[in-house]
Design a protein around this motif. Structure first.
Motif, PDB file in Angstrom:
ATOM      1  N   ASN A  89      -0.548  -6.112  -5.251  1.00  0.00           N
ATOM      2  CA  ASN A  89      -1.610  -6.741  -5.562  1.00  0.00           C
ATOM      3  C   ASN A  89      -3.286  -6.086  -4.905  1.00  0.00           C
ATOM      4  N   ALA A  90      -4.201  -5.277  -5.387  1.00  0.00           N
ATOM      5  CA  ALA A  90      -5.362  -4.934  -3.981  1.00  0.00           C
ATOM      6  C   ALA A  90      -5.960  -5.630  -3.618  1.00  0.00           C
ATOM      7  N   SER A  91      -4.874  -7.330  -3.261  1.00  0.00           N
ATOM      8  CA  SER A  91      -5.568  -8.490  -2.327  1.00  0.00           C
ATOM      9  C   SER A  91      -4.599  -8.539  -1.730  1.00  0.00           C
ATOM     10  N   PRO A  92      -4.792  -8.741  -0.033  1.00  0.00           N
ATOM     11  CA  PRO A  92      -4.117  -8.869   0.667  1.00  0.00           C
ATOM     12  C   PRO A  92      -3.278 -10.405   0.262  1.00  0.00           C
ATOM     13  N   ALA A 106      -3.344 -12.360  -2.653  1.00  0.00           N
ATOM     14  CA  ALA A 106      -2.758 -12.210  -3.709  1.00  0.00           C
ATOM     15  C   ALA A 106      -1.760 -11.562  -3.506  1.00  0.00           C
ATOM     16  N   ALA A 107      -1.113 -10.552  -2.294  1.00  0.00           N
ATOM     17  CA  ALA A 107       0.048  -9.959  -2.276  1.00  0.00           C
ATOM     18  C   ALA A 107       0.626 -10.505  -1.555  1.00  0.00           C
ATOM     19  N   ARG A 108      -0.096 -11.035  -0.680  1.00  0.00           N
ATOM     20  CA  ARG A 108       1.442 -12.540  -0.082  1.00  0.00           C
ATOM     21  C   ARG A 108       1.841 -13.318  -1.047  1.00  0.00           C
ATOM     22  N   MET A 109       0.954 -13.657  -1.955  1.00  0.00           N
ATOM     23  CA  MET A 109       1.235 -15.357  -2.363  1.00  0.00           C
ATOM     24  C   MET A 109       2.024 -14.869  -3.992  1.00  0.00           C
ATOM     25  N   ALA A 110       1.793 -13.531  -4.073  1.00  0.00           N
ATOM     26  CA  ALA A 110       3.017 -13.442  -4.740  1.00  0.00           C
ATOM     27  C   ALA A 110       4.386 -12.568  -4.114  1.00  0.00           C
ATOM     28  N   LYS A 111       4.489 -12.368  -3.425  1.00  0.00           N
ATOM     29  CA  LYS A 111       5.981 -12.251  -2.445  1.00  0.00           C
ATOM     30  C   LYS A 111       6.818 -14.139  -2.586  1.00  0.00           C
ATOM     31  N   MET A 112       5.311 -14.643  -1.908  1.00  0.00           N
ATOM     32  CA  MET A 112       6.407 -16.052  -2.027  1.00  0.00           C
ATOM     33  C   MET A 112       7.086 -16.388  -3.559  1.00  0.00           C
ATOM     34  N   GLY A 150      -7.883   9.630  -6.090  1.00  0.00           N
ATOM     35  CA  GLY A 150      -6.999   9.008  -6.024  1.00  0.00           C
ATOM     36  C   GLY A 150      -6.214   8.458  -6.179  1.00  0.00           C
ATOM     37  N   GLY A 151      -5.681   9.270  -4.537  1.00  0.00           N
ATOM     38  CA  GLY A 151      -4.203   8.955  -4.041  1.00  0.00           C
ATOM     39  C   GLY A 151      -4.725   9.042  -2.600  1.00  0.00           C
ATOM     40  N   GLU A 152      -5.440   8.913  -2.344  1.00  0.00           N
ATOM     41  CA  GLU A 152      -6.234   8.240  -0.820  1.00  0.00           C
ATOM     42  C   GLU A 152      -6.265   6.221  -1.424  1.00  0.00           C
ATOM     43  N   ASN A 153      -7.092   6.363  -2.647  1.00  0.00           N
ATOM     44  CA  ASN A 153      -6.822   4.344  -3.294  1.00  0.00           C
ATOM     45  C   ASN A 153      -4.913   3.816  -2.715  1.00  0.00           C
ATOM     46  N   TRP A 154      -4.408   5.266  -3.815  1.00  0.00           N
ATOM     47  CA  TRP A 154      -3.065   4.623  -3.512  1.00  0.00           C
ATOM     48  C   TRP A 154      -2.185   4.438  -2.388  1.00  0.00           C
ATOM     49  N   ALA A 155      -2.755   5.296  -1.327  1.00  0.00           N
ATOM     50  CA  ALA A 155      -2.379   5.370   0.370  1.00  0.00           C
ATOM     51  C   ALA A 155      -2.591   3.678   0.831  1.00  0.00           C
ATOM     52  N   GLU A 156      -3.795   3.709   0.378  1.00  0.00           N
ATOM     53  CA  GLU A 156      -4.231   2.510   1.228  1.00  0.00           C
ATOM     54  C   GLU A 156      -3.649   1.245   0.788  1.00  0.00           C
ATOM     55  N   LEU A 157      -3.038   0.734  -0.288  1.00  0.00           N
ATOM     56  CA  LEU A 157      -2.796   0.243  -1.188  1.00  0.00           C
ATOM     57  C   LEU A 157      -1.137   0.372  -0.468  1.00  0.00           C
ATOM     58  N   GLU A 158      -0.300   1.074  -0.765  1.00  0.00           N
ATOM     59  CA  GLU A 158       0.831   1.260   0.379  1.00  0.00           C
ATOM     60  C   GLU A 158       0.711   0.905   1.943  1.00  0.00           C
ATOM     61  N   ARG A 159      -0.283   1.051   2.595  1.00  0.00           N
ATOM     62  CA  ARG A 159      -0.780   0.509   3.814  1.00  0.00           C
ATOM     63  C   ARG A 159      -1.313  -1.029   3.655  1.00  0.00           C
ATOM     64  N   LEU A 160      -1.543  -1.257   3.144  1.00  0.00           N
ATOM     65  CA  LEU A 160      -2.244  -3.018   2.408  1.00  0.00           C
ATOM     66  C   LEU A 160      -0.570  -3.567   2.354  1.00  0.00           C
ATOM     67  N   LEU A 161       0.050  -2.885   1.636  1.00  0.00           N
ATOM     68  CA  LEU A 161       1.204  -4.399   1.366  1.00  0.00           C
ATOM     69  C   LEU A 161       1.767  -3.833   2.222  1.00  0.00           C
ATOM     70  N   GLN A 162       2.417  -2.979   2.607  1.00  0.00           N
ATOM     71  CA  GLN A 162       3.496  -2.728   4.160  1.00  0.00           C
ATOM     72  C   GLN A 162       3.106  -3.717   5.404  1.00  0.00           C
ATOM     73  N   GLY A 163       1.783  -4.101   5.344  1.00  0.00           N
ATOM     74  CA  GLY A 163       0.948  -5.250   6.413  1.00  0.00           C
ATOM     75  C   GLY A 163       1.737  -5.976   6.011  1.00  0.00           C
ATOM     76  N   GLU A 164       1.636  -6.231   5.018  1.00  0.00           N
ATOM     77  CA  GLU A 164       2.138  -8.334   4.523  1.00  0.00           C
ATOM     78  C   GLU A 164       3.377  -8.197   4.116  1.00  0.00           C
ATOM     79  N   GLY A 165       4.597  -7.166   4.594  1.00  0.00           N
ATOM     80  CA  GLY A 165       6.070  -7.150   4.828  1.00  0.00           C
ATOM     81  C   GLY A 165       6.412  -6.916   3.277  1.00  0.00           C
ATOM     82  N   ILE A 166       5.772  -6.077   2.631  1.00  0.00           N
ATOM     83  CA  ILE A 166       6.142  -6.019   0.943  1.00  0.00           C
ATOM     84  C   ILE A 166       6.940  -4.507   0.520  1.00  0.00           C
ATOM     85  N   ASP A 167       7.991  -4.046   0.421  1.00  0.00           N
ATOM     86  CA  ASP A 167       8.129  -2.485   0.190  1.00  0.00           C
ATOM     87  C   ASP A 167       7.691  -2.096  -1.016  1.00  0.00           C
TER      88      ASP A 167
END
Length: 419
Positions: free
Chosen positions: A58-61, A63-69, A103-120
């Motif tokens: 999820n693009a919201s950190p 929301a991603a954190r809650m989704a992992k939970m 487009g690749g930059e947007n997805w690379a940013e998403l990857e950094r965001l999600l990995q920062g939340e501990g999401i694989d």
């Protein structure tokens, strides 16, 4: 009939049920009763047609954190609901256009965001994609791929069965075929609901009515902007030679389609929510002009798919799975996402009535149901969210108060890859 409850939940979908189970568990046997008021039957709305994919991207950190939970809750549901539910963990492959780098930059940013939340969530190669799909997927140099291994696949009928069983185990009063007609207000709170089955007094009221919310609470002067966005789902018969059993869910943002194999020999396909501001604006315009309102989801015509829709889907299947040939159509239906202007949830306490709480999923209800139920139960029974890592301020209904909603449809942020 007059009855008194500690908490009345309006809406018997997955979110309403999750809230009811969590609140009642906190109250125990002597702390008061919880009721679900449902205008049809438990799970009869969009919850019965859910894709049942549980993922964290999820693009919201937050929301991603809650989704992992929520994913962990789904895997160990019994302590929350009193029942367990089977699940598969096929993971997911995300496919996007590279678009010359932007487009690749947007997805690379998403990857950094999600990995920062501990999401694989990590980029993978074309070779990895082919290996995971056993050569079933078509890949392209113009595409980029990401893998999210912790994605779960549930089954909608099993979820509905779990909801019904849990309602009995938790001694929830499920008032089916019960329509809310009006509210009775005392001071800054709602003290009673007038329904087709009588008057129900309530210390707390939870709005889990989805897209019915806008009309339901308009009489109280509340602005709850939720509209319906149509989505088509179709099933195709496949064989193990076409698409391997256990293949990851395919989140194909090039063809704007989710693909998954389920129930042994079916390739299921549906669209993601549209993130185009113009499409969101059209959905709100369509809702305003629809004389049937949200009840359109119960229309029998929702279970028909036109030739044009089917041909469109066949083309997307053939494009992504060229080895299939011409797929064998095995039925489809017309469903909806309930969306907000910014595609984010409406979650938490109401800004005007101190005993009203909103739990609306904005097209993502099922994946978040267990965590949302716990959050609402925290607010009602403790007056605060117990987890210091969860902050729901960005999802408050107050963000829409007095705002010109059209500003959301001109927001460039919605054009990005918010998931």
């Amino acid at each position: 009939m007059n009855k008194s409850y500690h908490t009345v939940v309006i809406g018997g979908g997955c979110l309403g049920a999750a809230c009811a189970f969590s609140v009642q568990r906190r109250l125990g046997n002597k702390g008061g009763k919880v009721a679900i008021v449902e205008k049809k039957v438990l799970g009869a709305g969009l919850s019965s047609r859910h894709s049942a994919i549980v993922r964290s991207a999820n693009a919201s950190p937050m929301a991603a954190r809650m989704a992992k939970m929520a994913t962990q809750y789904w895997k160990n549901l019994r302590p929350l609901w009193g029942v367990s539910i089977p699940y598969e963990q096929p993971g997911a492959i995300w496919i996007a256009e590279n678009a010359g780098g932007s487009g690749g930059e947007n997805w690379a940013e998403l990857e950094r965001l999600l990995q920062g939340e501990g999401i694989d969530f990590a980029m993978i190669s074309h070779r990895d994609v082919m290996a995971m799909s056993r050569q079933a997927l078509k890949t392209s140099p113009d595409e980029i791929y990401y893998h999210e291994p912790d994605v779960l696949q549930l089954d909608s009928p099993q979820i509905l069965n779990a909801m019904q069983t849990a309602a009995k185990k938790n001694r929830i009063d499920v008032l089916e075929h019960c329509t809310v007609i009006d509210f009775e207000v005392s001071g800054q709170g709602i003290c009673a609901l007038h329904t087709s089955q009588g008057r129900f007094f309530a210390e707390h009221v939870i709005n889990a009515a989805g897209a019915w919310s806008a009309e339901l609470f308009a009489g109280l002067g509340l602005q709850i902007p939720v509209a319906l966005e149509p989505v088509y789902a179709a099933n195709f018969l496949v064989s193990a030679d076409d698409i391997p059993d256990g293949m990851p869910i395919i989140a194909d943002y090039v063809n704007q389609a989710y693909f998954r194999r389920w129930r042994g020999s079916i390739l299921h396909m549906h669209q993601p929510r549209s993130r185009k501001p113009k499409d969101i604006a059209r959905s709100f315009s369509r809702t305003a002009m629809n004389p049937e309102g949200t009840n359109v989801i119960y229309d029998a015509l929702s279970f028909n798919v036109s030739h044009q829709q089917l041909d469109n889907y066949l083309g997307r299947v053939i494009d992504r799975f060229p080895a299939i040939g011409k797929p064998v159509y095995a039925g489809g239906y017309h469903s909806f996402f309930d969306i907000t202007p910014d595609l984010k949830f409406i979650l938490g306490s109401d800004s005007r009535f101190n005993n009203l709480y909103h739990c609306l999923g904005a097209g993502q209800a099922l994946k978040y149901a267990p965590i949302f139920g716990e959050i609402i139960a925290d607010l009602i029974t403790e007056g605060r969210i117990s987890s210091n890592s969860v902050d729901i301020e960005e999802f408050s209904v107050a963000r829409f108060s007095g705002n010109d909603l059209t500003r959301y449809w001109c927001n460039d942020a919605l054009k990005q890859n918010g998931l």
